[in-house]
Design a protein around this motif. Structure first.
Motif, mmCIF file in Angstrom:
data_model
loop_
_atom_site.group_PDB
_atom_site.id
_atom_site.type_symbol
_atom_site.label_atom_id
_atom_site.label_comp_id
_atom_site.label_asym_id
_atom_site.label_seq_id
_atom_site.Cartn_x
_atom_site.Cartn_y
_atom_site.Cartn_z
ATOM 1 N N SER A 129 44.791 54.094 42.707
ATOM 2 C CA SER A 129 45.047 52.652 42.591
ATOM 3 C C SER A 129 43.993 51.841 43.336
ATOM 4 C CB SER A 129 46.441 52.320 43.125
ATOM 5 O OG SER A 129 47.441 52.926 42.333
ATOM 6 N N MET A 130 43.611 52.284 44.534
ATOM 7 C CA MET A 130 42.626 51.544 45.313
ATOM 8 C C MET A 130 41.264 51.532 44.627
ATOM 9 S SD MET A 130 41.781 49.615 47.695
ATOM 10 C CE MET A 130 42.974 49.524 49.028
ATOM 11 N N LEU A 131 40.864 52.655 44.054
ATOM 12 C CA LEU A 131 39.589 52.693 43.342
ATOM 13 C C LEU A 131 39.625 51.768 42.132
ATOM 14 C CD1 LEU A 131 38.836 56.526 43.582
ATOM 15 C CD2 LEU A 131 37.546 54.683 44.675
ATOM 16 N N ASN A 132 40.775 51.722 41.460
ATOM 17 C CA ASN A 132 40.912 50.815 40.332
ATOM 18 C C ASN A 132 40.889 49.363 40.800
ATOM 19 O OD1 ASN A 132 43.021 49.432 38.081
ATOM 20 N ND2 ASN A 132 41.506 50.863 37.288
ATOM 21 N N LYS A 133 41.354 49.117 42.038
ATOM 22 C CA LYS A 133 41.381 47.770 42.583
ATOM 23 C C LYS A 133 40.018 47.319 43.106
ATOM 24 C CE LYS A 133 44.372 47.123 40.862
ATOM 25 N NZ LYS A 133 44.605 46.075 39.861
ATOM 26 N N MET A 134 38.987 48.114 42.867
ATOM 27 C CA MET A 134 37.630 47.627 43.107
ATOM 28 C C MET A 134 37.234 46.631 42.022
ATOM 29 S SD MET A 134 36.067 48.759 45.826
ATOM 30 C CE MET A 134 34.317 48.600 45.398
ATOM 31 N N SER A 135 38.065 46.513 40.992
ATOM 32 C CA SER A 135 37.751 45.646 39.858
ATOM 33 C C SER A 135 37.478 44.189 40.241
ATOM 34 C CB SER A 135 38.866 45.722 38.802
ATOM 35 O OG SER A 135 40.112 45.358 39.338
ATOM 36 N N PRO A 136 38.229 43.572 41.201
ATOM 37 C CA PRO A 136 37.904 42.180 41.543
ATOM 38 C C PRO A 136 36.486 41.996 42.076
ATOM 39 C CG PRO A 136 40.092 42.742 42.333
ATOM 40 C CD PRO A 136 39.458 44.015 41.870
ATOM 41 N N PHE A 137 35.983 42.999 42.789
ATOM 42 C CA PHE A 137 34.610 42.903 43.296
ATOM 43 C C PHE A 137 33.599 43.037 42.150
ATOM 44 C CE2 PHE A 137 37.112 44.349 46.943
ATOM 45 C CZ PHE A 137 36.765 43.381 47.881
ATOM 46 N N PHE A 138 33.946 43.881 41.180
ATOM 47 C CA PHE A 138 33.078 43.992 40.007
ATOM 48 C C PHE A 138 33.160 42.720 39.157
ATOM 49 C CE2 PHE A 138 33.548 48.653 40.810
ATOM 50 C CZ PHE A 138 32.189 48.933 40.955
ATOM 51 N N VAL A 139 34.319 42.048 39.175
ATOM 52 C CA VAL A 139 34.451 40.767 38.474
ATOM 53 C C VAL A 139 33.425 39.782 39.027
ATOM 54 C CG1 VAL A 139 35.905 38.728 38.175
ATOM 55 C CG2 VAL A 139 36.879 40.999 37.820
ATOM 56 N N ILE A 140 33.266 39.762 40.342
ATOM 57 C CA ILE A 140 32.308 38.863 40.984
ATOM 58 C C ILE A 140 30.885 39.178 40.520
ATOM 59 C CG2 ILE A 140 31.285 38.206 43.201
ATOM 60 C CD1 ILE A 140 34.056 38.721 44.445
ATOM 61 N N ILE A 141 30.569 40.479 40.477
ATOM 62 C CA ILE A 141 29.226 40.886 40.056
ATOM 63 C C ILE A 141 28.979 40.532 38.594
ATOM 64 C CG2 ILE A 141 27.711 42.868 39.684
ATOM 65 C CD1 ILE A 141 29.082 44.193 42.097
ATOM 66 N N SER A 147 30.487 38.322 36.839
ATOM 67 C CA SER A 147 30.533 36.874 36.634
ATOM 68 C C SER A 147 29.157 36.232 36.799
ATOM 69 C CB SER A 147 31.522 36.223 37.608
ATOM 70 O OG SER A 147 32.844 36.629 37.326
ATOM 71 N N ILE A 148 28.300 36.886 37.600
ATOM 72 C CA ILE A 148 26.931 36.378 37.785
ATOM 73 C C ILE A 148 26.198 36.382 36.447
ATOM 74 C CG2 ILE A 148 24.709 36.783 38.915
ATOM 75 C CD1 ILE A 148 26.245 38.163 41.172
ATOM 76 N N PHE A 149 26.374 37.463 35.697
ATOM 77 C CA PHE A 149 25.635 37.634 34.443
ATOM 78 C C PHE A 149 26.358 37.034 33.239
ATOM 79 C CE2 PHE A 149 24.709 41.206 37.306
ATOM 80 C CZ PHE A 149 23.338 41.055 37.459
ATOM 81 N N VAL A 150 27.683 37.120 33.236
ATOM 82 C CA VAL A 150 28.460 36.669 32.082
ATOM 83 C C VAL A 150 28.780 35.179 32.161
ATOM 84 C CG1 VAL A 150 30.600 36.960 30.782
ATOM 85 C CG2 VAL A 150 29.458 38.961 31.754
ATOM 86 N N LEU A 151 29.290 34.745 33.312
ATOM 87 C CA LEU A 151 29.703 33.355 33.486
ATOM 88 C C LEU A 151 28.638 32.495 34.163
ATOM 89 C CD1 LEU A 151 33.377 34.047 34.656
ATOM 90 C CD2 LEU A 151 32.596 33.399 32.370
ATOM 91 N N LYS A 152 27.501 33.135 34.518
ATOM 92 C CA LYS A 152 26.384 32.433 35.168
ATOM 93 C C LYS A 152 26.794 31.799 36.498
ATOM 94 C CE LYS A 152 24.101 33.491 31.497
ATOM 95 N NZ LYS A 152 23.192 34.673 31.530
ATOM 96 N N GLU A 153 27.736 32.447 37.177
ATOM 97 C CA GLU A 153 28.162 31.951 38.487
ATOM 98 C C GLU A 153 27.185 32.433 39.552
ATOM 99 O OE1 GLU A 153 32.149 33.268 39.091
ATOM 100 O OE2 GLU A 153 33.015 31.855 37.644
ATOM 101 N N LYS A 154 27.013 31.628 40.582
ATOM 102 C CA LYS A 154 26.106 31.984 41.668
ATOM 103 C C LYS A 154 26.879 32.729 42.754
ATOM 104 C CE LYS A 154 22.929 28.117 40.931
ATOM 105 N NZ LYS A 154 22.278 26.921 41.550
ATOM 106 N N ILE A 155 26.226 33.683 43.395
ATOM 107 C CA ILE A 155 26.844 34.437 44.481
ATOM 108 C C ILE A 155 26.028 34.222 45.754
ATOM 109 C CG2 ILE A 155 25.581 36.537 43.831
ATOM 110 C CD1 ILE A 155 27.940 38.161 44.919
ATOM 111 N N SER A 156 26.716 33.923 46.834
ATOM 112 C CA SER A 156 26.036 33.676 48.098
ATOM 113 C C SER A 156 25.740 34.995 48.817
ATOM 114 C CB SER A 156 26.906 32.792 48.996
ATOM 115 O OG SER A 156 28.080 33.490 49.397
ATOM 116 N N LEU A 157 24.939 34.898 49.861
ATOM 117 C CA LEU A 157 24.611 36.087 50.647
ATOM 118 C C LEU A 157 25.868 36.656 51.304
ATOM 119 C CD1 LEU A 157 22.435 37.972 51.720
ATOM 120 C CD2 LEU A 157 22.085 36.391 53.644
ATOM 121 N N LYS A 158 26.773 35.778 51.731
ATOM 122 C CA LYS A 158 28.026 36.226 52.344
ATOM 123 C C LYS A 158 28.884 36.986 51.332
ATOM 124 C CE LYS A 158 28.383 32.596 55.881
ATOM 125 N NZ LYS A 158 29.191 31.439 56.359
ATOM 126 N N GLN A 159 28.959 36.450 50.120
ATOM 127 C CA GLN A 159 29.738 37.125 49.079
ATOM 128 C C GLN A 159 29.147 38.482 48.745
ATOM 129 O OE1 GLN A 159 29.518 33.887 46.201
ATOM 130 N NE2 GLN A 159 31.751 33.657 46.266
#
Length: 292
Positions: A99-111, A113-125
């Motif tokens: 379950s925890m490995l599957n819950k890495m999905s929100p972090f992959f959503v962020i990654i 989102s950079i390419f798909v939704l053109k969202e910017k990611i900060s150095l902290k993120q």
């Protein structure tokens, strides 16, 4: 006020989905030694059945937007890969690790989102995402008997595929696609993909195994509708941290049903990943307040 109300709805839906998906994994494990493709077929068949009933009841369906077809295919393909990887991990790891490995999905959503939704990611993120990945490395070798646990790597790949799928759930929501139709497309697509494997490698099932898969399908349907509603009501950055309640549910089910107890490396990994999720939650909230 309406935005705040939607955020609370999103939080409630994401916790409901976490409970349902933890219950689904427990039933998948209870189904015993069956191929992941066979488990996936019956799980998605039940979800498809309920999605079609709800669509017929409300008279909804495809929005008619041609650009959404490719998004539906990507969401369905990535989701199918995610399910197959997750089920393999559930069968070969303890429930909380899978379950925890599957819950890495929100972090992959962020990654993604950079390419798909053109969202910017900060150095902290970016630092938080890297921290979460480092935490996952402790689960990649949960037994400490080898450098890399193959089932754990497959489980992590499942989390990555799920992250891509959820990114496109958000895209479809922004493009006005019906959430129930998205679930129906995904479930139908997964059934079609797994049918050939079912025909050539079908394993006879006992009544208990069949019942477990039906219950897994019901739990999965609840999880799918809940997570789709969650991402429709609020952005992932605002609610994704609550998705980690699945680990609590999974640990409880794993202990009560299978006597599973995670080892120290896994607990440390859980702690690091959950800490990164909480940090990301507060960071996103602080950024939103700074904009307002």
């Amino acid at each position: 006020m309406e935005e705040k109300k939607n955020r609370y709805k999103g939080i409630l839906f994401i916790i409901m989905s976490a409970f349902c998906f933890a219950l689904m994994n427990a039933f998948v494990r209870m189904a015993g030694d069956l191929p992941s493709t066979q488990k996936s077929f019956f799980r998605n068949l039940v979800a498809l059945f309920f999605a079609l009933i709800l669509l017929k009841k409300e008279g909804g369906g495809f929005s008619g937007k041609k650009e959404n077809i490719k998004y539906l295919l990507i969401r369905s393909g990535a989701g199918t890969i995610g399910i197959l990887c997750n089920y393999y991990a559930v069968d070969h790891l303890i429930l909380s690790d899978a379950s925890m490995l599957n819950k890495m999905s929100p972090f992959f959503v962020i990654i993604f989102s950079i390419f798909v939704l053109k969202e910017k990611i900060s150095l902290k993120q970016l630092s938080i995402v890297i921290g979460a990945f480092l935490g996952s490395l402790l689960i990649l070798r949960p037994g400490g008997t080898s450098l890399v646990s193959v089932p754990a790597v497959i489980g992590l790949c499942g989390g990555m595929a799920a992250g891509l799928a959820y990114t496109y759930v958000r895209v479809l929501g922004e493009h006005g696609e019906n959430g129930k139709f998205v679930v129906a497309c995904f479930s139908g697509f997964s059934c079609l993909v797994t049918v050939p494997f079912l025909l050539f490698d079908y394993h006879p099932m006992s009544f208990l195994q069949f019942g477990s898969l039906v219950m897994a399908g019901l739990a999965a349907a609840g999880g799918q509708f809940s997570v789709t509603a969650a991402y429709y009501h609020a952005p992932g950055r605002e609610i994704s941290v609550y998705d980690y309640t699945q680990i609590i549910f999974a640990a409880i089910f794993g202990f009560l049903l299978f006597g599973q107890v995670p080892d120290m490396l896994s607990w440390i990994g859980y702690g690091i990943i959950c800490l990164m999720a909480v940090l990301m939650f507060f960071l996103n909230n602080a950024q939103e307040k700074g904009k307002s």
